[in-house]
Design a protein around this motif. Structure first.
Motif, PDB file in Angstrom:
ATOM      1  N   THR A 281       0.693  -1.160   0.023  1.00 51.52           N
ATOM      2  CA  THR A 281       0.134  -0.070  -0.035  1.00 51.52           C
ATOM      3  C   THR A 281       0.955   1.486   0.019  1.00 51.52           C
ATOM      4  N   ALA A 282       0.211   2.379  -0.709  1.00 54.45           N
ATOM      5  CA  ALA A 282       1.051   3.525  -0.495  1.00 54.45           C
ATOM      6  C   ALA A 282       1.243   4.085   1.026  1.00 54.45           C
ATOM      7  N   GLU A 283       0.291   3.605   1.875  1.00 49.91           N
ATOM      8  CA  GLU A 283       0.644   4.235   3.198  1.00 49.91           C
ATOM      9  C   GLU A 283       1.730   3.414   3.952  1.00 49.91           C
ATOM     10  N   LYS A 284       1.932   2.249   3.706  1.00 49.34           N
ATOM     11  CA  LYS A 284       3.272   1.582   4.391  1.00 49.34           C
ATOM     12  C   LYS A 284       4.297   1.639   3.568  1.00 49.34           C
ATOM     13  N   LEU A 285       4.395   2.123   2.328  1.00 52.26           N
ATOM     14  CA  LEU A 285       5.705   2.403   1.304  1.00 52.26           C
ATOM     15  C   LEU A 285       6.088   3.744   2.042  1.00 52.26           C
ATOM     16  N   PHE A 286       5.108   4.878   1.966  1.00 50.67           N
ATOM     17  CA  PHE A 286       5.679   6.114   2.634  1.00 50.67           C
ATOM     18  C   PHE A 286       6.170   6.102   4.121  1.00 50.67           C
ATOM     19  N   ALA A 287       5.365   5.102   4.958  1.00 52.00           N
ATOM     20  CA  ALA A 287       5.822   5.202   6.444  1.00 52.00           C
ATOM     21  C   ALA A 287       7.154   4.654   6.388  1.00 52.00           C
ATOM     22  N   ILE A 288       7.441   3.542   5.561  1.00 54.86           N
ATOM     23  CA  ILE A 288       8.814   3.174   5.677  1.00 54.86           C
ATOM     24  C   ILE A 288       9.761   4.065   5.177  1.00 54.86           C
ATOM     25  N   ILE A 289       9.523   4.645   4.071  1.00 56.44           N
ATOM     26  CA  ILE A 289      10.528   5.641   3.394  1.00 56.44           C
ATOM     27  C   ILE A 289      10.676   6.790   4.707  1.00 56.44           C
ATOM     28  N   ASP A 290       9.511   7.314   4.988  1.00 52.32           N
ATOM     29  CA  ASP A 290       9.563   8.635   5.783  1.00 52.32           C
ATOM     30  C   ASP A 290      10.054   8.434   7.189  1.00 52.32           C
ATOM     31  N   GLY A 291      10.249   7.114   7.362  1.00 51.36           N
ATOM     32  CA  GLY A 291      10.788   6.638   8.918  1.00 51.36           C
ATOM     33  C   GLY A 291      12.406   6.502   8.747  1.00 51.36           C
ATOM     34  N   MET A 292      12.732   6.575   7.550  1.00 52.34           N
ATOM     35  CA  MET A 292      14.357   6.273   7.375  1.00 52.34           C
ATOM     36  C   MET A 292      15.031   7.650   7.786  1.00 52.34           C
ATOM     37  N   PRO A 293      16.339   7.449   8.186  1.00 54.65           N
ATOM     38  CA  PRO A 293      16.873   8.666   8.598  1.00 54.65           C
ATOM     39  C   PRO A 293      17.541   9.570   7.673  1.00 54.65           C
TER      40      PRO A 293
END
Length: 139
Positions: A117-129
């Motif tokens: 999902t877009a939500e999971k994809l962006f949550a993973i990326i946005d959580g990256m340092p």
């Protein structure tokens, strides 16, 4: 803007398919969507979901690779390119749909065999340092 995308795509085509996607390291994140059947409902659903996220993908420096057996395309162009050098390190299409997210550092951040999902994809990326630093820098 469109001419930049065309130039980048042509550059990628002429450079050949980088076996380990190293050419993107420190420049772009890579999302690999691979399958053995480009008509499978999961593959089509995943590509459809991503097609509508151009701005979000661009903001996150995310390049999409669609890989079907020994063919690939970058982004959402209509034509596949042949390649005998598809990376066996990252791609195992025997499992059906496979999603792999590669970070700016070249490391695999996510690997799954179902629609992302877009939500999971962006949550993973946005959580990256590094993404957090990008966001702070852009404020």
């Amino acid at each position: 803007m469109k001419s930049t995308v065309v130039i980048v795509f042509l550059f990628i085509m002429f450079q050949g398919f980088s076996q380990d996607f190293k050419k993107h390291q420190w420049k772009n994140r890579v999302l690999i969507v691979s399958t053995i059947d480009d008509t499978s409902s999961d593959f089509l659903k995943q590509i459809d979901l991503l097609k509508n996220l151009n701005q979000e993908l661009k903001e996150r420096k995310l390049i999409i690779y669609q890989i079907v057996n020994d063919k690939y395309k970058v982004g959402f162009s209509s034509n596949f390119n042949s390649s005998n050098s598809i990376s066996k390190k990252y791609v195992n299409t025997k499992k059906g749909l496979q999603i792999i997210l590669i970070g700016l550092d070249g490391g695999v951040k996510l690997k799954q065999n179902y629609v992302l999902t877009a939500e999971k994809l962006f949550a993973i990326i946005d959580g990256m340092p590094m993404r957090k630093r990008e966001l702070r820098k852009n404020k």
